[in-house]
Design an enzyme around this catalytic site. Structure first.
Site, PDB file in Angstrom:
ATOM      1  CE  LYS A   1      48.276  38.380  40.886  1.00  0.00           C
ATOM      2  NZ  LYS A   1      47.472  37.849  39.791  1.00  0.00           N
TER       3      LYS A   1
ATOM      4  CD  GLU B   1      35.844  34.326  31.479  1.00  0.00           C
ATOM      5  OE1 GLU B   1      35.883  35.408  30.867  1.00  0.00           O
ATOM      6  OE2 GLU B   1      36.442  34.134  32.558  1.00  0.00           O
TER       7      GLU B   1
ATOM      8  NE  ARG C   1      32.664  38.818  31.450  1.00  0.00           N
ATOM      9  CZ  ARG C   1      33.548  39.788  31.733  1.00  0.00           C
ATOM     10  NH1 ARG C   1      34.738  39.759  31.189  1.00  0.00           N
ATOM     11  NH2 ARG C   1      33.253  40.771  32.542  1.00  0.00           N
TER      12      ARG C   1
HETATM   13  C1  LIG Z   1      35.362  37.426  33.717  1.00  0.00           C
HETATM   14  C2  LIG Z   1      36.322  36.945  34.783  1.00  0.00           C
HETATM   15  N1  LIG Z   1      36.991  35.790  34.590  1.00  0.00           N
HETATM   16  C3  LIG Z   1      37.823  35.323  35.543  1.00  0.00           C
HETATM   17  C4  LIG Z   1      37.999  36.009  36.714  1.00  0.00           C
HETATM   18  C5  LIG Z   1      38.889  35.433  37.794  1.00  0.00           C
HETATM   19  N2  LIG Z   1      40.014  36.329  38.070  1.00  0.00           N
HETATM   20  C6  LIG Z   1      40.046  37.122  39.094  1.00  0.00           C
HETATM   21  S1  LIG Z   1      41.429  38.030  39.170  1.00  0.00           S
HETATM   22  C7  LIG Z   1      42.050  37.263  37.794  1.00  0.00           C
HETATM   23  C8  LIG Z   1      43.397  37.592  37.269  1.00  0.00           C
HETATM   24  C9  LIG Z   1      43.480  39.072  37.016  1.00  0.00           C
HETATM   25  O1  LIG Z   1      44.757  39.355  36.489  1.00  0.00           O
HETATM   26  P1  LIG Z   1      45.147  40.884  36.355  1.00  0.00           P
HETATM   27  O2  LIG Z   1      44.041  41.627  35.721  1.00  0.00           O
HETATM   28  O3  LIG Z   1      46.459  40.899  35.676  1.00  0.00           O
HETATM   29  O4  LIG Z   1      45.258  41.398  37.848  1.00  0.00           O
HETATM   30  P2  LIG Z   1      46.371  41.011  38.936  1.00  0.00           P
HETATM   31  O5  LIG Z   1      45.740  39.954  39.798  1.00  0.00           O
HETATM   32  O6  LIG Z   1      47.572  40.528  38.200  1.00  0.00           O
HETATM   33  O7  LIG Z   1      46.630  42.283  39.686  1.00  0.00           O
HETATM   34  C10 LIG Z   1      41.142  36.370  37.292  1.00  0.00           C
HETATM   35  C11 LIG Z   1      41.354  35.528  36.078  1.00  0.00           C
HETATM   36  C12 LIG Z   1      37.275  37.205  36.881  1.00  0.00           C
HETATM   37  N3  LIG Z   1      37.372  37.907  38.020  1.00  0.00           N
HETATM   38  N4  LIG Z   1      36.469  37.650  35.905  1.00  0.00           N
HETATM   39 MG   LIG Z   2      48.353  40.860  36.349  1.00  0.00          MG
END
Ligand SMILES: Cc1ncc(C[n+]2csc(CCOP(=O)(O)OP(=O)(O)O)c2C)c(N)n1
Ligand SMILES: [Mg+2]
Ligand SMILES: CC(=O)[C@@H](O)[C@H](O)COP(=O)(O)O
Length: 641
Positions: free
Chosen positions: A282, A367, A395
Site C-alpha cells: 500500500k 459488520e 448490511r
Molecule cells: C462494508 C464496508 N465496511 C467498511 C468499509 C471501509 N473501507 C473502505 S476501504 C477499506 C479497507 C479495504 O482493504 P482492502 O480490501 O485490503 O483494500 P486496500 O485498501 O488494501 O487496497 C475499508 C475497511 C467499506 N468500504 N465497506
Molecule cells: Mg489490503
C-alpha cells in the site's frame, strides 16, 4: 507527449511493448501523487494497484471482459487507463470524477457501490449470465485482502468454485492491510502463501536465464517445460483456495507488470475459477505513504506532495470527542469492550485499543459478524460498543434487529459519518440509519448536537441494559457548544418563541442551521421555538405534549425523510390523536452524486435560508386557514395557559 496522456484507452496500452511499462507506471504514480495532493483521495490503495491494473488491461479486453473492483477506492489507475486522466483535476468533486467506479462515467466501470466484499458476488452473477448465453468471455474481480475478510466474499467463492467451467479470474490484491494490518485466519493464510517464493517469479527468472544460456530451439523448449513442471510441484503452494476447488496462481509480485501479465495470462488460460494472488504494498513508490502511518494514507486529505505533510488542518472532530469519552468510560467500567470492522483509527477506537488491547476486537470488514458477536459478548455480561460508519451498518441491520434487539441485549452502536458525507458519493452518505432503525423494537437512538451532548448521550447509551442503544454523529469538525435554556425529560429547549407559532424539532448536526433559520423567521414576525430531542427514538412523550400546544411542528434531520424523526413524531401524535400539522425536512430518498457536504445539503433544501422560507410558506398557509396564528406560549408542562 507523456506516455499516459497519449493513451486513448486500453487498446493503445496493449499496443505498447512491455518494456515501456515501468516508465508508464512511474508516470501514473507521479500523476496520482500530484493530483491527489490537490484533491485528497485514496492515495495509498491506488499507489499499490498501479502495475496490477496496467497488467489487467493488457491481458483482458475491458469492457467486453468485465473488470470489477471491490470497494472501488483503488480504481483510479483503471480510470486513468480508460481515458479519464484529465478528470483527476476534479476528483471527488461536484460534476467531477467520482472517487469510485461510475457507470455514468464509463462503460469500463461496472460496480459503483463502495461497500466492501461485493465484487465476487457481482463476478459470480456476470459469469453465470455469460454461461447461460454460451459466452465464454472471462470475468475479472479485483479484491483486496481486507475485503476478503467480509462474509459475502466467501459466500461468492463458495458459488464460484462450484462451476469449474465458468472463467472467473479473482485477483487478490494482497497488501496485508485494510486500513490497519488485516486480521484473522484469512489474513494469516494469505501471509503464509505470501511468504513462499512465487512460481511466476521463479519461472520468469529461469526463462531469462535460459535465454542467456547457449540453449536453442527444441532443447530450450524441453528444458523450460521440464523446469516448469519441477517448479510447479515445488513452488506452487497448496492453500485454502485450492482446498475450495479454486486454482491458485501465485504469489506474484504485484509491482512487476511482466510477472503479473504472465500470471494473468496463465489464469485466463485455465478457463475456470482461478485466484491470482498478487502481493503488493500500500502506498508503493511514495515514501511518506509507505512508511509513516500507512492508515492515514488510505484516504488522505489535501497534502504537500514534496513532504507528505497534511495541508488542511481541521478542528477537533466528532470522532475525537467520542474517542476521548469512550476511553474515560473504559477506565470506569471494565465491562465495556469495543469492536471495529477494520476501521480502528477512522472510528476513533485507537485510544481505547491502546489502553485496553484485550477489550478491543477488530473483526475485519465484517459488520454483520460484529453485531452478532457483540450480542454474544453482551449475553456473557459485557457491554460492547460497536463503532462503524453509518452507511456500513446497513448490511448488519438483521443482526441488530434479530440478534441484538430481539434478545434485548445491551449493545451500543456508535455511527460515525452519519448524515451526508458528500465526497465519497452516494453509497457513503449515512442517510439510512434513522429510517431503518426506527422499526427496531426497544432500540434507543440519540443524535448529539455538540461535544457536551455527545459525551452525555454516550454515557447514557452505555447505561442502557435492556436493548440496543445507538449514537449518530456526522463527519468533520465539532460545532461550538450549544447550551439549552431548559431540559424537559430527555429533550432540550434551545430557543423559545414569544408565541406558540412553530415548534422546530432540530436533530443532531442540523441544530445550528435550525437556530439560524429561527432567527430569520423571527425577523418576519414568525415565532419559532427550537427543541433538540437528543434521544430521537423512542419519541419522547414530553415532545408530543409540547407539540400539542403549537400550530405547526417542523422536524429537520440529516437523514432520509422516510421513517425518520418526522415520520415517528407524526405517528406518535396520531397515536395520541393530536392533530397538529407536522412538516418534515430531511434528505429525499435518492442517491446523491458526489459533492461537498454543504452542496448536497443545499441540494436537499437543508439550509437556513430554505428552512426559513419553508416555515414562512407553511405558516402563511395556516394563517389563511385559521383565524391568526398567535397562541399563548404553553406553560412548562406543555399545556395551554
Ligand atoms: C462494508 C464496508 N465496511 C467498511 C468499509 C471501509 N473501507 C473502505 S476501504 C477499506 C479497507 C479495504 O482493504 P482492502 O480490501 O485490503 O483494500 P486496500 O485498501 O488494501 O487496497 C475499508 C475497511 C467499506 N468500504 N465497506
Ligand atoms: Mg489490503
Ligand atoms: C473507501 C471507504 O469506505 C473509506 O475509505 C471512505 O473513503 C471513508 O473516508 P473518510 O474516513 O474520510 O470518511
Amino acid at each position: 507527449m507523456p506516455l499516459l496522456r497519449s493513451l486513448r484507452g486500453p487498446a493503445d496500452l496493449r499496443a505498447l511493448p512491455v518494456e515501456q511499462m515501468p516508465a508508464l507506471a512511474a508516470e501514473i504514480r507521479d500523476t496520482l501523487v500530484t493530483s491527489v495532493a490537490r484533491t485528497g483521495g485514496h492515495l495509498g490503495p491506488n499507489l499499490g494497484a498501479v502495475e496490477l491494473t496496467i497488467a489487467l488491461h493488457r491481458v483482458f479486453d475491458s469492457p467486453r471482459e468485465p473488470i470489477v473492483f471491490d470497494t472501488g477506492h483503488q480504481a483510479y489507475v483503471h480510470k486513468m487507463l480508460t481515458g479519464r486522466v484529465e478528470g483527476f483535476e476534479r476528483l471527488r468533486q461536484r460534476d467531477g470524477l467520482s472517487g469510485y467506479p461510475s457507470r455514468t462515467e464509463s462503460e469500463h466501470d461496472w460496480v459503483e457501490n463502495s461497500h466492501a466484499s461485493t465484487a465476487l458476488s457481482y463476478a459470480d452473477g456476470l459469469a453465470k449470465a455469460f454461461a447461460i448465453r454460451g459466452d465464454k468471455r472471462p470475468v475479472v474481480a479485483v479484491v483486496g485482502d481486507g475485503a476478503l475478510t467480509g462474509g459475502m466474499a466467501w459466500e461468492a467463492l463458495n458459488n464460484i468454485a462450484a462451476a469449474q467451467d465458468r472463467p472467473v479470474v479473482i485477483v487478490v490484491n494482497d497488501n496485508g492491510r485494510s486500513y490497519s494490518p488485516t486480521i484473522g485466519g484469512v489474513a494469516d493464510a494469505l501471509a503464509s502463501l505470501r511468504l513462499r517464493p512465487g512460481y511466476e517469479q521463479a519461472l520468469l527468472a529461469v526463462r531469462q536465464a535460459l535465454h542467456r544460456a547457449p540453449v536453442v530451439g527444441s532443447a530450450l523448449y524441453d528444458a523450460l517445460h521440464a523446469i516448469k513442471k519441477g517448479l510447479k510441484d515445488v513452488l506452487s503452494p497448496q492453500g485454502m483456495f485450492e482446498d475450495l476447488g479454486l486454482k491458485y496462481v501465485g504469489p506474484v509480485d504485484g509491482h512487476d507488470v511482466e510477472v503479473m501479465e504472465s500470471a494473468l495470462r496463465r489464469a485466463r488460460s485455465f478457463g475456470g475459477p482461478v485466484i491470482v494472488h498478487a502481493v503488493t504494498t500500500k502506498g508503493f513508490g511514495y515514501p511518506p505513504a509507505e512508511t509513516d502511518q500507512i492508515d492515514a494514507w488510505h484516504a488522505t486529505g489535501v497534502f504537500d506532495p514534496d513532504s507528505g505533510a497534511s495541508v488542511r488542518k481541521t478542528g477537533q472532530a466528532w470522532t475525537d470527542a467520542f474517542a476521548d469519552e469512550l476511553l474515560r468510560i473504559g477506565t470506569e467500567r471494565a465491562d465495556v469492550v469495543a469492536i471495529t470492522a477494520a476501521m480502528l483509527h477512522p472510528t476513533g477506537l485507537a485510544p481505547f485499543a491502546e489502553r485496553f488491547p484485550e477489550r478491543t476486537f477488530d473483526v475485519g470488514i465484517a459488520e454483520q459478524h460484529a453485531l452478532t458477536s457483540a450480542a454474544g459478548l453482551a449475553m456473557a455480561g459485557l457491554h460492547p460498543v460497536v463503532a462503524v460508519y453509518s452507511t456500513f451498518l446497513n448490511r448488519a441491520f438483521d443482526q441488530l434487529l434479530m440478534d441484538v434487539a430481539l434478545h434485548r441485549q445491551p449493545v451500543t452502536v456508535v455511527l460515525d459519518r452519519a448524515g451526508v458525507t458528500g465526497d465519497d458519493g452516494a453509497s457513503h452518505n449515512g442517510m439510512w440509519d434513522m429510517s431503518i432503525l426506527s422499526v427496531v423494537p426497544g432500540l434507543r437512538l440519540a443524535a448529539p448536537r455538540d461535544e457536551a451532548t455527545l459525551r452525555e448521550e454516550l454515557r447514557e447509551a452505555v447505561e442502557v441494559t435492556d436493548g440496543p442503544s445507538v449514537l449518530r454523529f456526522p463527519k468533520g469538525s465539532l460545532p461550538p457548544e450549544i447550551p439549552a435554556l431548559e431540559r424537559r425529560g430527555t429533550l432540550d429547549v434551545l430557543r423559545r418563541g414569544e408565541r406558540a407559532d412553530v415548534l422546530l424539532v432540530a436533530v443532531g448536526s442540523l441544530v445550528p442551521m435550525c437556530l439560524a433559520a429561527a432567527e430569520r423567521a423571527a425577523d418576519h414576525g414568525i415565532e419559532v421555538t427550537v427543541v433538540d430531542p437528543r434521544w430521537v427514538l423512542p419519541v419522547s412523550p414530553k415532545l408530543v405534549d409540547l407539540a400539542a400546544g403549537y400550530r405547526l411542528v417542523v422536524t429537520v434531520e440529516d437523514c432520509g425523510r422516510a421513517g425518520g424523526v418526522g415520520t415517528t413524531l407524526t405517528q406518535a401524535l396520531q397515536d395520541r390523536e393530536i392533530d397538529v400539522p407536522v412538516r418534515s425536512m430531511g434528505l429525499p430518498q435518492k442517491f446523491f452524486e458526489q459533492g461537498s457536504r454543504g452542496q448536497v445539503l443545499a441540494d436537499a433544501g437543508l439550509t437556513e435560508q430554505d428552512l426559513a422560507r419553508r416555515i414562512a410558506e407553511w405558516t402563511a398557509v395556516l394563517t389563511d386557514r385559521a383565524e391568526g396564528l398567535s397562541r399563548p406560549v404553553p406553560s412548562p408542562e406543555g399545556q395551554q395557559q
